[in-house]
Design a protein around this motif. Sequence first.
Motif, short mmCIF file in Angstrom:
data_model
loop_
_atom_site.label_atom_id
_atom_site.label_comp_id
_atom_site.label_asym_id
_atom_site.label_seq_id
_atom_site.Cartn_x
_atom_site.Cartn_y
_atom_site.Cartn_z
N GLY A 17 0.82 -1.21 0.00
CA GLY A 17 0.00 0.00 0.00
C GLY A 17 0.85 1.26 0.00
N ILE A 18 0.24 2.37 0.37
CA ILE A 18 0.90 3.67 0.29
C ILE A 18 1.29 4.13 1.69
CG2 ILE A 18 0.61 6.09 -0.36
CD1 ILE A 18 -1.26 5.16 -2.56
N ASP A 19 2.55 4.57 1.84
CA ASP A 19 3.04 5.11 3.10
C ASP A 19 3.59 6.51 2.85
OD1 ASP A 19 5.38 4.62 1.75
OD2 ASP A 19 6.15 3.13 3.15
N GLN A 23 3.99 8.55 -0.74
CA GLN A 23 3.31 9.83 -0.95
C GLN A 23 4.30 10.89 -1.43
OE1 GLN A 23 1.50 10.67 2.84
NE2 GLN A 23 -0.27 9.37 2.42
N THR A 24 5.48 10.93 -0.80
CA THR A 24 6.50 11.89 -1.20
C THR A 24 6.97 11.62 -2.62
OG1 THR A 24 7.21 12.07 1.09
CG2 THR A 24 8.73 12.87 -0.59
N LEU A 25 7.14 10.34 -2.97
CA LEU A 25 7.55 9.98 -4.33
C LEU A 25 6.51 10.41 -5.35
CD1 LEU A 25 9.06 6.45 -3.70
CD2 LEU A 25 10.32 8.48 -4.45
N PHE A 26 5.22 10.18 -5.04
CA PHE A 26 4.15 10.58 -5.96
C PHE A 26 4.13 12.10 -6.16
CE2 PHE A 26 1.82 6.49 -5.01
CZ PHE A 26 1.81 6.03 -6.33
N ILE A 27 4.28 12.84 -5.07
CA ILE A 27 4.27 14.31 -5.17
C ILE A 27 5.48 14.80 -5.97
CG2 ILE A 27 4.51 16.44 -3.81
CD1 ILE A 27 2.80 14.99 -1.64
N ALA A 28 6.67 14.22 -5.69
CA ALA A 28 7.87 14.62 -6.43
C ALA A 28 7.72 14.28 -7.91
CB ALA A 28 9.10 13.92 -5.86
N ALA A 29 7.14 13.12 -8.22
CA ALA A 29 6.92 12.74 -9.62
C ALA A 29 5.99 13.72 -10.31
CB ALA A 29 6.36 11.32 -9.69
N LEU A 51 10.01 8.07 -10.96
CA LEU A 51 9.53 8.21 -9.59
C LEU A 51 8.13 7.61 -9.43
CD1 LEU A 51 10.77 11.80 -8.70
CD2 LEU A 51 11.61 9.64 -7.78
N PHE A 52 7.25 7.85 -10.42
CA PHE A 52 5.93 7.23 -10.40
C PHE A 52 6.04 5.71 -10.40
CE2 PHE A 52 3.31 10.97 -11.99
CZ PHE A 52 2.47 10.98 -10.89
N ALA A 53 6.91 5.19 -11.25
CA ALA A 53 7.07 3.74 -11.36
C ALA A 53 7.57 3.16 -10.03
CB ALA A 53 8.03 3.39 -12.49
N TYR A 54 8.52 3.82 -9.40
CA TYR A 54 9.05 3.31 -8.13
C TYR A 54 7.99 3.38 -7.03
CZ TYR A 54 12.12 2.46 -4.19
OH TYR A 54 12.69 1.95 -3.05
N ALA A 55 7.22 4.48 -6.99
CA ALA A 55 6.16 4.60 -6.00
C ALA A 55 5.11 3.51 -6.21
CB ALA A 55 5.53 5.99 -6.06
N ASP A 56 4.75 3.24 -7.46
CA ASP A 56 3.79 2.16 -7.76
C ASP A 56 4.36 0.81 -7.34
OD1 ASP A 56 1.83 3.81 -8.77
OD2 ASP A 56 2.47 3.58 -10.85
N TYR A 57 5.62 0.58 -7.65
CA TYR A 57 6.28 -0.68 -7.27
C TYR A 57 6.19 -0.89 -5.76
CZ TYR A 57 10.12 -3.72 -5.87
OH TYR A 57 10.86 -4.69 -5.27
N ARG A 58 6.48 0.18 -4.99
CA ARG A 58 6.44 0.07 -3.53
C ARG A 58 5.02 -0.20 -3.05
NH1 ARG A 58 7.36 3.38 -0.03
NH2 ARG A 58 8.61 2.13 1.33
N ALA A 72 11.04 3.34 7.20
CA ALA A 72 11.67 3.72 8.47
C ALA A 72 12.95 4.52 8.22
CB ALA A 72 11.97 2.49 9.31
N ARG A 73 13.76 4.08 7.24
CA ARG A 73 14.98 4.83 6.90
C ARG A 73 14.63 6.22 6.35
NH1 ARG A 73 16.55 -0.23 4.80
NH2 ARG A 73 16.11 0.47 2.69
N TYR A 74 13.58 6.28 5.53
CA TYR A 74 13.13 7.57 4.98
C TYR A 74 12.70 8.50 6.12
CZ TYR A 74 9.88 10.93 3.01
OH TYR A 74 9.21 12.08 2.70
N GLN A 75 11.90 8.00 7.05
CA GLN A 75 11.43 8.84 8.15
C GLN A 75 12.58 9.29 9.03
OE1 GLN A 75 8.36 6.39 9.87
NE2 GLN A 75 6.76 7.48 8.75
N GLU A 76 13.56 8.43 9.25
CA GLU A 76 14.75 8.81 10.03
C GLU A 76 15.52 9.92 9.33
OE1 GLU A 76 17.34 9.06 13.09
OE2 GLU A 76 15.49 7.91 13.07
N MET A 77 15.65 9.80 8.01
CA MET A 77 16.35 10.82 7.23
C MET A 77 15.62 12.17 7.34
SD MET A 77 17.09 10.93 3.15
CE MET A 77 15.38 11.23 2.78
#
Length: 132
Positions: A17-19, A23-29, A51-58, A72-77
Amino acid sequence: MERIKNYLINFMRGRYGIDQMSQTLFIAALIFILFAGFTQNFLFEMIGIALFAYADYRALSKNIPARRAENARYQEMVRNIKEKIHPTGADKTHRVYICPNKSCGQKIRVPKGKGKIEITCPKCGQKFVKRT
Protein backbone atom coordinates in the motif's frame (compact mmCIF):
# COMPACT_ATOMS: atom_id res chain seq x y z
CA MET A 1 -19.54 -1.23 -9.80
CA GLU A 2 -19.52 -3.56 -6.80
CA ARG A 3 -17.60 -6.15 -8.85
CA ILE A 4 -14.83 -3.67 -9.61
CA LYS A 5 -14.63 -2.67 -5.96
CA ASN A 6 -14.33 -6.32 -4.85
CA TYR A 7 -11.71 -6.99 -7.53
CA LEU A 8 -9.58 -4.07 -6.34
CA ILE A 9 -9.93 -5.13 -2.69
CA ASN A 10 -8.81 -8.66 -3.56
CA PHE A 11 -6.00 -7.37 -5.76
CA MET A 12 -4.55 -5.20 -2.96
CA ARG A 13 -4.86 -7.92 -0.31
CA GLY A 14 -1.36 -8.83 0.91
CA ARG A 15 0.26 -5.82 -0.77
CA TYR A 16 2.07 -3.02 1.03
CA GLY A 17 0.00 0.00 0.00
CA ILE A 18 0.90 3.67 0.29
CA ASP A 19 3.04 5.11 3.10
CA GLN A 20 4.80 8.45 3.71
CA MET A 21 7.68 7.63 1.38
CA SER A 22 5.31 6.64 -1.44
CA GLN A 23 3.31 9.83 -0.95
CA THR A 24 6.50 11.89 -1.20
CA LEU A 25 7.55 9.98 -4.33
CA PHE A 26 4.15 10.58 -5.96
CA ILE A 27 4.27 14.31 -5.17
CA ALA A 28 7.87 14.62 -6.43
CA ALA A 29 6.92 12.74 -9.62
CA LEU A 30 3.99 15.06 -10.20
CA ILE A 31 6.20 18.12 -9.71
CA PHE A 32 8.83 16.78 -12.13
CA ILE A 33 6.23 15.95 -14.79
CA LEU A 34 4.50 19.33 -14.45
CA PHE A 35 7.85 21.12 -14.63
CA ALA A 36 8.76 19.04 -17.69
CA GLY A 37 5.50 20.10 -19.33
CA PHE A 38 6.27 23.78 -18.82
CA THR A 39 9.93 23.60 -19.86
CA GLN A 40 9.65 20.85 -22.51
CA ASN A 41 12.54 19.08 -20.79
CA PHE A 42 12.67 15.36 -21.58
CA LEU A 43 15.00 14.56 -18.66
CA PHE A 44 12.57 15.91 -16.06
CA GLU A 45 9.76 13.92 -17.66
CA MET A 46 11.79 10.71 -17.46
CA ILE A 47 12.69 11.38 -13.82
CA GLY A 48 9.00 11.95 -13.04
CA ILE A 49 7.98 8.73 -14.77
CA ALA A 50 10.72 6.80 -12.93
CA LEU A 51 9.53 8.21 -9.59
CA PHE A 52 5.93 7.23 -10.40
CA ALA A 53 7.07 3.74 -11.36
CA TYR A 54 9.05 3.31 -8.13
CA ALA A 55 6.16 4.60 -6.00
CA ASP A 56 3.79 2.16 -7.76
CA TYR A 57 6.28 -0.68 -7.27
CA ARG A 58 6.44 0.07 -3.53
CA ALA A 59 2.64 0.30 -3.20
CA LEU A 60 2.04 -2.99 -5.04
CA SER A 61 4.92 -4.88 -3.42
CA LYS A 62 4.22 -8.01 -1.39
CA ASN A 63 7.57 -7.77 0.42
CA ILE A 64 6.12 -5.86 3.36
CA PRO A 65 9.15 -6.06 5.75
CA ALA A 66 11.46 -4.56 3.10
CA ARG A 67 9.04 -1.69 2.37
CA ARG A 68 8.62 -0.99 6.09
CA ALA A 69 12.39 -0.86 6.50
CA GLU A 70 12.67 1.57 3.56
CA ASN A 71 9.97 3.79 5.05
CA ALA A 72 11.67 3.72 8.47
CA ARG A 73 14.98 4.83 6.90
CA TYR A 74 13.13 7.57 4.98
CA GLN A 75 11.43 8.84 8.15
CA GLU A 76 14.75 8.81 10.03
CA MET A 77 16.35 10.82 7.23
CA VAL A 78 13.50 13.37 7.35
CA ARG A 79 13.85 13.63 11.17
CA ASN A 80 17.60 14.24 10.81
CA ILE A 81 17.03 16.98 8.23
CA LYS A 82 14.40 18.65 10.43
CA GLU A 83 16.77 18.42 13.42
CA LYS A 84 19.55 20.17 11.47
CA ILE A 85 17.19 22.92 10.30
CA HIS A 86 15.67 23.54 13.73
CA PRO A 87 17.51 21.75 16.55
CA THR A 88 15.48 20.51 19.51
CA GLY A 89 15.67 22.97 22.37
CA ALA A 90 16.45 25.99 20.19
CA ASP A 91 14.07 28.91 20.49
CA LYS A 92 14.16 32.71 20.30
CA THR A 93 16.09 33.08 23.56
CA HIS A 94 18.50 30.14 23.36
CA ARG A 95 20.96 28.46 20.98
CA VAL A 96 21.85 24.80 20.86
CA TYR A 97 25.43 23.69 20.24
CA ILE A 98 26.75 20.17 19.88
CA CYS A 99 29.84 19.20 21.85
CA PRO A 100 32.84 19.09 19.48
CA ASN A 101 34.11 15.91 21.15
CA LYS A 102 33.34 13.23 18.53
CA SER A 103 32.65 10.52 21.11
CA CYS A 104 30.27 12.75 23.11
CA GLY A 105 27.91 14.64 20.76
CA GLN A 106 25.98 16.14 23.70
CA LYS A 107 23.57 18.98 22.84
CA ILE A 108 24.07 22.05 25.03
CA ARG A 109 21.47 24.83 25.27
CA VAL A 110 22.86 28.31 26.03
CA PRO A 111 21.20 31.75 26.20
CA LYS A 112 21.45 34.04 23.16
CA GLY A 113 22.95 37.52 23.22
CA LYS A 114 25.81 36.88 25.68
CA GLY A 115 28.58 37.44 23.14
CA LYS A 116 31.54 35.08 22.99
CA ILE A 117 31.34 32.58 25.83
CA GLU A 118 33.24 29.50 26.93
CA ILE A 119 30.93 26.50 27.12
CA THR A 120 31.75 23.42 29.19
CA CYS A 121 30.07 20.18 28.15
CA PRO A 122 28.23 18.73 31.15
CA LYS A 123 28.73 15.17 29.88
CA CYS A 124 32.45 14.99 29.01
CA GLY A 125 33.87 18.27 30.38
CA GLN A 126 35.14 19.48 26.95
CA LYS A 127 35.49 23.28 26.82
CA PHE A 128 34.86 25.29 23.64
CA VAL A 129 34.19 28.93 22.76
CA LYS A 130 31.12 30.00 20.75
CA ARG A 131 29.36 33.26 20.00
CA THR A 132 25.75 33.36 21.21
